[in-house]
Design a protein around this motif. Structure first.
Motif, PDB file in Angstrom:
ATOM      1  N   ASP A 176      36.313  77.966 -74.474  1.00  0.00           N
ATOM      2  CA  ASP A 176      37.739  77.430 -74.061  1.00  0.00           C
ATOM      3  C   ASP A 176      37.330  76.488 -73.153  1.00  0.00           C
ATOM      4  N   PRO A 177      37.615  75.131 -73.481  1.00  0.00           N
ATOM      5  CA  PRO A 177      37.180  73.854 -72.369  1.00  0.00           C
ATOM      6  C   PRO A 177      38.365  74.131 -71.335  1.00  0.00           C
ATOM      7  N   SER A 178      39.575  74.713 -71.454  1.00  0.00           N
ATOM      8  CA  SER A 178      40.545  74.789 -70.383  1.00  0.00           C
ATOM      9  C   SER A 178      40.243  75.834 -69.249  1.00  0.00           C
ATOM     10  N   ALA A 179      39.087  76.765 -69.762  1.00  0.00           N
ATOM     11  CA  ALA A 179      38.659  77.872 -68.802  1.00  0.00           C
ATOM     12  C   ALA A 179      37.019  77.575 -68.397  1.00  0.00           C
ATOM     13  N   ARG A 180      36.661  78.443 -67.399  1.00  0.00           N
ATOM     14  CA  ARG A 180      35.477  78.522 -66.915  1.00  0.00           C
ATOM     15  C   ARG A 180      35.196  79.895 -66.405  1.00  0.00           C
ATOM     16  N   LEU A 181      34.426  80.590 -66.969  1.00  0.00           N
ATOM     17  CA  LEU A 181      34.006  81.919 -66.551  1.00  0.00           C
ATOM     18  C   LEU A 181      32.585  81.651 -65.963  1.00  0.00           C
ATOM     19  N   LEU A 182      32.585  82.376 -64.537  1.00  0.00           N
ATOM     20  CA  LEU A 182      31.274  81.957 -63.695  1.00  0.00           C
ATOM     21  C   LEU A 182      30.818  83.346 -63.067  1.00  0.00           C
ATOM     22  N   ILE A 183      29.940  83.468 -62.852  1.00  0.00           N
ATOM     23  CA  ILE A 183      29.050  84.419 -61.939  1.00  0.00           C
ATOM     24  C   ILE A 183      28.528  84.087 -60.666  1.00  0.00           C
ATOM     25  N   TRP A 184      28.989  84.891 -59.559  1.00  0.00           N
ATOM     26  CA  TRP A 184      28.700  84.544 -58.295  1.00  0.00           C
ATOM     27  C   TRP A 184      27.222  85.531 -58.196  1.00  0.00           C
ATOM     28  N   GLU A 185      26.227  84.695 -57.591  1.00  0.00           N
ATOM     29  CA  GLU A 185      25.089  85.662 -57.154  1.00  0.00           C
ATOM     30  C   GLU A 185      24.760  85.275 -55.901  1.00  0.00           C
ATOM     31  N   ALA A 186      24.073  86.387 -55.681  1.00  0.00           N
ATOM     32  CA  ALA A 186      23.726  86.670 -54.064  1.00  0.00           C
ATOM     33  C   ALA A 186      21.962  87.180 -54.307  1.00  0.00           C
ATOM     34  N   ALA A 187      21.257  86.363 -53.550  1.00  0.00           N
ATOM     35  CA  ALA A 187      19.839  86.659 -53.755  1.00  0.00           C
ATOM     36  C   ALA A 187      19.272  86.865 -55.145  1.00  0.00           C
ATOM     37  N   GLY A 188      19.968  85.954 -56.099  1.00  0.00           N
ATOM     38  CA  GLY A 188      19.626  85.835 -57.568  1.00  0.00           C
ATOM     39  C   GLY A 188      20.133  87.067 -58.383  1.00  0.00           C
TER      40      GLY A 188
ATOM     41  N   GLN B 106      35.547  86.855 -47.942  1.00  0.00           N
ATOM     42  CA  GLN B 106      36.036  85.662 -47.240  1.00  0.00           C
ATOM     43  C   GLN B 106      35.100  84.434 -47.729  1.00  0.00           C
ATOM     44  N   VAL B 107      33.851  84.768 -47.709  1.00  0.00           N
ATOM     45  CA  VAL B 107      32.642  83.896 -48.132  1.00  0.00           C
ATOM     46  C   VAL B 107      32.909  83.439 -49.780  1.00  0.00           C
ATOM     47  N   PHE B 108      33.084  84.484 -50.309  1.00  0.00           N
ATOM     48  CA  PHE B 108      33.283  84.483 -51.732  1.00  0.00           C
ATOM     49  C   PHE B 108      34.694  83.582 -52.177  1.00  0.00           C
TER      50      PHE B 108
ATOM     51  N   SER C  73      32.359  95.988 -66.113  1.00  0.00           N
ATOM     52  CA  SER C  73      31.912  97.174 -64.927  1.00  0.00           C
ATOM     53  C   SER C  73      32.739  96.909 -63.938  1.00  0.00           C
ATOM     54  N   LEU C  74      32.991  95.518 -63.530  1.00  0.00           N
ATOM     55  CA  LEU C  74      33.640  95.406 -62.150  1.00  0.00           C
ATOM     56  C   LEU C  74      35.224  95.715 -62.397  1.00  0.00           C
ATOM     57  N   ALA C  75      35.561  95.056 -63.713  1.00  0.00           N
ATOM     58  CA  ALA C  75      36.974  95.524 -63.784  1.00  0.00           C
ATOM     59  C   ALA C  75      37.421  96.790 -64.115  1.00  0.00           C
ATOM     60  N   ARG C  76      36.421  97.808 -64.369  1.00  0.00           N
ATOM     61  CA  ARG C  76      36.620  99.059 -64.685  1.00  0.00           C
ATOM     62  C   ARG C  76      36.456  99.923 -63.166  1.00  0.00           C
ATOM     63  N   GLN C  77      35.734  99.361 -62.303  1.00  0.00           N
ATOM     64  CA  GLN C  77      35.802 100.236 -60.875  1.00  0.00           C
ATOM     65  C   GLN C  77      37.289 100.508 -60.486  1.00  0.00           C
ATOM     66  N   PRO C  78      37.133 101.655 -60.127  1.00  0.00           N
ATOM     67  CA  PRO C  78      38.452 102.441 -59.649  1.00  0.00           C
ATOM     68  C   PRO C  78      39.399 101.718 -58.601  1.00  0.00           C
ATOM     69  N   GLU C  79      38.721 100.941 -57.903  1.00  0.00           N
ATOM     70  CA  GLU C  79      39.348  99.974 -56.851  1.00  0.00           C
ATOM     71  C   GLU C  79      39.857  98.663 -57.275  1.00  0.00           C
ATOM     72  N   ASN C  80      39.213  98.378 -58.687  1.00  0.00           N
ATOM     73  CA  ASN C  80      39.762  97.044 -59.234  1.00  0.00           C
ATOM     74  C   ASN C  80      40.614  97.338 -60.409  1.00  0.00           C
TER      75      ASN C  80
ATOM     76  N   ALA D 299      36.566  89.064 -58.855  1.00  0.00           N
ATOM     77  CA  ALA D 299      36.163  90.585 -58.309  1.00  0.00           C
ATOM     78  C   ALA D 299      34.696  90.484 -57.729  1.00  0.00           C
ATOM     79  N   LEU D 300      34.609  91.244 -56.741  1.00  0.00           N
ATOM     80  CA  LEU D 300      33.108  91.395 -56.249  1.00  0.00           C
ATOM     81  C   LEU D 300      32.722  92.732 -56.506  1.00  0.00           C
ATOM     82  N   ALA D 301      31.352  93.004 -56.509  1.00  0.00           N
ATOM     83  CA  ALA D 301      30.575  94.137 -56.773  1.00  0.00           C
ATOM     84  C   ALA D 301      30.642  94.903 -55.451  1.00  0.00           C
ATOM     85  N   ALA D 302      30.491  94.509 -54.388  1.00  0.00           N
ATOM     86  CA  ALA D 302      30.601  95.237 -53.059  1.00  0.00           C
ATOM     87  C   ALA D 302      31.575  94.487 -52.347  1.00  0.00           C
ATOM     88  N   THR D 303      32.309  95.298 -51.558  1.00  0.00           N
ATOM     89  CA  THR D 303      33.493  94.832 -50.646  1.00  0.00           C
ATOM     90  C   THR D 303      33.057  95.125 -49.388  1.00  0.00           C
TER      91      THR D 303
END
Length: 166
Positions: free
Chosen positions: A40-52, A86-88, A15-22, A76-80
């Motif tokens: 893939d051991p050479s990759a790491r896909l992570l989620i950034w959480e704010a307030a869970g 900068q924090v991200f 959904s983030l990749a599909r946002q018009p700005e992204n 990508a961030l859900a809200a910019t």
């Protein structure tokens, strides 16, 4: 907070990749490709959480390279706005050097994404090169310049605390 992604996060990531700005700048990969990153051991896909709650994602690639270079391939961030970029980015850079023990973190950006370029430069990345008319972006329907950015471990160690920057 960063945590490992799971298949339950794929809808959020896409959904983030599909946002018009992204969409012009981030490839929307299918669930099979995202599952491949988890395996893939050479990759790491992570989620950034704010307030869970999921608030962004990052894909690291090139883990285990003999050079110690790791790539921040996609993020990508859900809200910019409001300084969250900068924090991200700082959390990602700290993760790359601290947790992944990188000697170098690098990333690329579209020359037509000035907001990303500004965020990366403010975070301490150095513009290392510009590949002119290099990257075809389907969402734009044209080829754009590819900007290459990097940061070395010594540069990360010399960064000021985020809150002290003007």
């Amino acid at each position: 907070m960063l945590r490992p992604a799971t298949p339950a996060d794929f809808g959020f990531i896409r959904s983030l990749a599909r946002q018009p700005e992204n969409a012009p700048f981030i490839t929307d990969e299918g669930e099979a490709a995202l599952a491949g990153y988890l395996a893939d051991p050479s990759a790491r896909l992570l989620i950034w959480e704010a307030a869970g709650v999921p608030a962004g994602f990052v894909l690291w690639c090139g883990l285990g390279e003999p050079s110690g270079a790791v790539e921040l391939r996609r993020l990508a961030l859900a809200a910019t706005g409001g300084g969250q970029g900068q924090v991200f980015i700082r959390a990602l850079v700290d993760y790359g050097f601290g947790t992944l023990d990188a000697a170098r973190v690098w990333l690329d950006a579209s020359g037509e994404n000035p907001r990303a370029v500004k965020v990366y430069e403010r975070a301490g990345f150095t513009l290392e090169g510009r590949l002119r008319q290099h990257w075809y972006r389907p969402a734009l329907g044209r080829v754009v310049d590819l900007m290459l950015f990097g940061m070395l471990r010594t540069e990360w160690e010399a960064l000021e605390p985020l809150g002290s920057r003007a």
